[in-house]
Design a protein around this motif. Structure first.
Motif, PDB file in Angstrom:
ATOM      1  N   PRO A  73       0.763  -1.200   0.037  1.00 20.74           N
ATOM      2  CA  PRO A  73       0.165  -0.083   0.153  1.00 20.74           C
ATOM      3  C   PRO A  73       0.895   0.975  -0.026  1.00 20.74           C
ATOM      4  CG  PRO A  73       0.134  -1.133   2.136  1.00 20.74           C
ATOM      5  CD  PRO A  73       0.710  -1.884   1.301  1.00 20.74           C
ATOM      6  N   LYS A  74       0.480   2.236  -0.376  1.00 17.90           N
ATOM      7  CA  LYS A  74       1.130   3.469  -0.583  1.00 17.90           C
ATOM      8  C   LYS A  74       1.398   4.054   0.895  1.00 17.90           C
ATOM      9  CE  LYS A  74       1.628   7.745  -3.453  1.00 17.90           C
ATOM     10  NZ  LYS A  74       1.139   8.766  -4.510  1.00 17.90           N
ATOM     11  N   ALA A  75       3.166   4.275   1.130  1.00 17.62           N
ATOM     12  CA  ALA A  75       3.102   4.707   2.576  1.00 17.62           C
ATOM     13  C   ALA A  75       2.449   5.830   2.956  1.00 17.62           C
ATOM     14  CB  ALA A  75       4.699   4.744   2.631  1.00 17.62           C
ATOM     15  N   THR A  76       2.504   6.755   2.139  1.00 16.95           N
ATOM     16  CA  THR A  76       1.838   8.048   2.761  1.00 16.95           C
ATOM     17  C   THR A  76       0.323   8.128   2.694  1.00 16.95           C
ATOM     18  OG1 THR A  76       1.837   9.106   0.293  1.00 16.95           O
ATOM     19  CG2 THR A  76       3.881   9.376   1.565  1.00 16.95           C
ATOM     20  N   GLU A  77      -0.324   7.222   1.992  1.00 16.44           N
ATOM     21  CA  GLU A  77      -1.934   7.077   2.142  1.00 16.44           C
ATOM     22  C   GLU A  77      -2.551   6.171   3.165  1.00 16.44           C
ATOM     23  OE1 GLU A  77      -3.432   7.014  -1.834  1.00 16.44           O
ATOM     24  OE2 GLU A  77      -1.981   8.752  -2.436  1.00 16.44           O
ATOM     25  N   TYR A  78      -1.580   5.048   3.384  1.00 17.16           N
ATOM     26  CA  TYR A  78      -2.127   3.948   4.383  1.00 17.16           C
ATOM     27  C   TYR A  78      -1.503   3.720   5.636  1.00 17.16           C
ATOM     28  CZ  TYR A  78      -4.665   2.812  -0.054  1.00 17.16           C
ATOM     29  OH  TYR A  78      -5.466   2.936  -1.194  1.00 17.16           O
ATOM     30  N   ASP A  79      -2.018   3.093   6.866  1.00 18.36           N
ATOM     31  CA  ASP A  79      -1.572   2.766   7.865  1.00 18.36           C
ATOM     32  C   ASP A  79      -2.028   1.602   8.265  1.00 18.36           C
ATOM     33  OD1 ASP A  79      -3.617   3.765   9.117  1.00 18.36           O
ATOM     34  OD2 ASP A  79      -2.646   5.156  10.329  1.00 18.36           O
TER      35      ASP A  79
END
Length: 313
Positions: free
Chosen positions: A278-284
């Protein structure tokens, strides 16, 4: 002492943290399922500290004068050539010849951070083309002088950070330059007789609720989250279980016990697919209890669950 904005120094610290993390990571652990309890982290007893006994007698953006406990004075000054120093036995004596502590053509930041204990003097200073306009420093140096103060030892790494805490130990024979952030602690140590050691980084463990093997309820992928190991970040291994093959690993850091962020994904097998990674800056990742479930969330004003995982041993 006036300094650049806290935000500028914070950016510098985060940049260093990412660089050090990439260098310090050990080889990836095998894809085994660690227990959900997580590794234990014991605290070692703190060594006694020596409080600085110097006082500042002059101070502005480009110049600082310290007076040591024995009456000697040390002058530190930014010049067009970098950072220079002089010293004298007492306030009414003549200054020694100027000596270059650090030579650079880069413009200085505001202020020189300096203190002393007995005959050990230490400093931290930053340089950057637009540092005084609020940007982060391009060069930051730590330096220590002892004895007759005629010779300075400078950290050769020029780490891109400023140390908000400095600790003196062993009667002035050891100086630790320490920076703490949400992801861990950087310590640069100087010792009398051996000089500066390599920067040591201790990463904060993630919450044990995250640690272990997780499988997506839709069967699409498996996660294995590993706890912090000495000298390395915590990591997640992502592996697809349906569709095109994708297996890789990334660094994970926890802001609090419920949220885990991911960065620096490295593909080991196959090709990148949906949610691998998953895109690191958009997901956690999010978990609310020791037995889960674990959720992959799209972050924002209204976080949205993308995948749900259950423990798999």
């Amino acid at each position: 002492m006036r300094t650049t904005s806290a935000a500028a120094w914070a950016v510098a610290v985060v940049m260093l943290g990412a660089a050090v993390g990439g260098c310090a990571e050990q080889a990836e652990q095998s894809d085994r399922g660690p227990s959900g309890s997580g590794a234990k982290h014991t605290k070692s007893p703190r060594e006694p500290e020596n409080k600085p006994d110097s006082r500042v007698v002059e101070d502005d953006d480009d110049h600082t004068v310290l007076e040591l406990s024995d009456g000697r004075q040390v002058s530190l000054r930014f010049t067009r050539r970098g950072l220079e120093t002089q010293h004298r036995r007492a306030s009414d004596d003549a200054w020694s010849a100027r000596k270059t502590v650090y030579e650079t053509g880069t413009k200085p930041c505001q202020g020189i951070r300096a203190k002393a204990y007995r005959d050990t003097v230490w400093l931290a200073a930053g340089f950057g083309e637009y540092c005084r306009d609020g940007e982060e420093p391009q060069e930051v140096i730590a330096a220590v002088a002892t004895g007759d103060l005629s010779s300075w030892t400078t950290d050769p790494a020029k780490n891109n950070m400023v140390w908000p805490k400095t600790r003196i130990r062993d009667g002035g024979a050891r100086v630790d330059f320490v920076d703490r952030s949400f992801w861990g602690t950087n310590t640069l140590t100087w010792r009398k007789g051996s000089g500066f050691a390599r920067l040591a980084t201790k990463y904060k463990p993630i919450h044990p609720w995250f640690v272990g093997r997780w499988r997506a309820t839709d069967g699409s992928q498996q996660l294995t989250i590993h706890q912090v190991e000495p000298g390395s970040w915590a990591r997640v291994v992502i592996e697809s279980r349906t569709g095109p093959r994708c297996k890789g690993s990334a660094v994970v850091t926890g802001i609090d016990q419920h949220d885990l962020s991911m960065s620096n994904f490295k593909l080991d097998q196959g090709t990148r697919t949906v949610n691998c990674p998953p895109k690191a800056t958009e997901y956690d990742f999010d978990v609310k209890s020791s037995d889960g479930p674990l959720r992959l969330r799209k972050i924002g004003n209204r976080p949205k669950t993308v995948l749900t995982y259950e423990r798999a041993g």
